[in-house]
Design a protein around this motif. Sequence first.
Motif, short mmCIF file in Angstrom:
data_model
loop_
_atom_site.label_atom_id
_atom_site.label_comp_id
_atom_site.label_asym_id
_atom_site.label_seq_id
_atom_site.Cartn_x
_atom_site.Cartn_y
_atom_site.Cartn_z
N MET A 1 -46.17 35.86 21.26
CA MET A 1 -45.31 35.21 22.23
C MET A 1 -43.94 35.89 22.26
N TYR A 2 -43.48 36.31 21.09
CA TYR A 2 -42.15 36.92 21.02
C TYR A 2 -42.05 38.15 21.92
N SER A 3 -43.09 38.99 21.91
CA SER A 3 -43.05 40.24 22.68
C SER A 3 -42.88 39.98 24.17
N LEU A 4 -43.61 38.99 24.69
CA LEU A 4 -43.47 38.71 26.12
C LEU A 4 -42.11 38.08 26.42
N HIS A 5 -41.64 37.20 25.55
CA HIS A 5 -40.29 36.66 25.74
C HIS A 5 -39.25 37.78 25.75
N LYS A 6 -39.40 38.72 24.84
CA LYS A 6 -38.47 39.85 24.78
C LYS A 6 -38.53 40.66 26.08
N LEU A 7 -39.73 40.92 26.58
CA LEU A 7 -39.86 41.65 27.84
C LEU A 7 -39.22 40.88 28.99
N LEU A 8 -39.49 39.59 29.09
CA LEU A 8 -38.89 38.79 30.16
C LEU A 8 -37.36 38.86 30.09
N TRP A 9 -36.81 38.74 28.89
CA TRP A 9 -35.36 38.81 28.70
C TRP A 9 -34.83 40.19 29.09
N ASP A 10 -35.51 41.22 28.63
CA ASP A 10 -35.04 42.58 28.89
C ASP A 10 -35.09 42.92 30.38
N LEU A 22 -41.88 47.59 37.92
CA LEU A 22 -42.43 47.49 39.27
C LEU A 22 -43.20 48.75 39.67
N ALA A 23 -42.72 49.90 39.24
CA ALA A 23 -43.36 51.17 39.58
C ALA A 23 -44.69 51.35 38.83
N ASP A 24 -44.72 50.97 37.55
CA ASP A 24 -45.92 51.15 36.73
C ASP A 24 -45.82 50.24 35.51
N PRO A 25 -46.41 49.05 35.58
CA PRO A 25 -46.23 48.08 34.50
C PRO A 25 -46.89 48.45 33.17
N ASP A 26 -47.98 49.20 33.20
CA ASP A 26 -48.74 49.44 31.97
C ASP A 26 -47.94 50.13 30.87
N PRO A 27 -47.19 51.20 31.15
CA PRO A 27 -46.42 51.80 30.06
C PRO A 27 -45.37 50.85 29.47
N VAL A 28 -44.80 50.01 30.31
CA VAL A 28 -43.81 49.03 29.83
C VAL A 28 -44.51 48.00 28.95
N LEU A 29 -45.63 47.48 29.41
CA LEU A 29 -46.39 46.50 28.61
C LEU A 29 -46.84 47.11 27.30
N ASP A 38 -51.73 37.47 27.82
CA ASP A 38 -50.32 37.64 28.17
C ASP A 38 -50.14 38.84 29.08
N ARG A 39 -50.84 39.92 28.77
CA ARG A 39 -50.75 41.13 29.59
C ARG A 39 -51.27 40.86 31.00
N ALA A 40 -52.42 40.21 31.08
CA ALA A 40 -53.00 39.90 32.40
C ALA A 40 -52.05 39.03 33.22
N ALA A 41 -51.46 38.02 32.60
CA ALA A 41 -50.53 37.14 33.32
C ALA A 41 -49.31 37.90 33.79
N MET A 42 -48.79 38.77 32.94
CA MET A 42 -47.60 39.53 33.31
C MET A 42 -47.92 40.56 34.39
N ARG A 43 -49.06 41.23 34.28
CA ARG A 43 -49.44 42.22 35.30
C ARG A 43 -49.59 41.57 36.66
N GLU A 44 -50.15 40.37 36.69
CA GLU A 44 -50.39 39.67 37.95
C GLU A 44 -49.18 38.83 38.39
N LEU A 45 -48.15 38.82 37.56
CA LEU A 45 -47.00 37.93 37.77
C LEU A 45 -47.50 36.51 38.01
N GLU A 81 -50.06 27.39 43.94
CA GLU A 81 -50.44 27.47 45.35
C GLU A 81 -50.74 28.91 45.79
N LYS A 82 -50.28 29.86 44.98
CA LYS A 82 -50.45 31.29 45.28
C LYS A 82 -50.69 32.04 44.00
N ASN A 83 -51.36 33.17 44.10
CA ASN A 83 -51.52 34.04 42.93
C ASN A 83 -50.72 35.29 43.14
#
Length: 83
Positions: A1-10, A22-29, A38-45, A81-83
């Motif tokens: 959980m910490y890693s995703l919180h850190k990414l959201l903050w950063d 936005l250009a390429d999420p995979d290297p950032v993840l 967590d990765r799937a949720a973040m990739r799909e926003l 209501e939306k994905n």
Amino acid sequence: MYSLHKLLWDIRKDPDLAERYLADPDPVLDSYGIGGEDRAAMRELDFKTMYERGFNPYLIYFCAIQLKVDRADYYARIRGEKN
């Protein structure tokens, strides 16, 4: 959980990171070590899933704004209501 919180903050604090994401999420993840659901949720926003998994709603919201997600769209996504 910490890693995703850190990414959201950063992303919230660093516009260059947001642009890279936005250009390429995979290297950032990868650099944050985020995998699995967590990765799937973040990739799909998928903000609803992030919220349901216990991530900080403040961080989710401000990360979404930095990633140029329209507020109305954000609220529709968080309500499922939306994905």
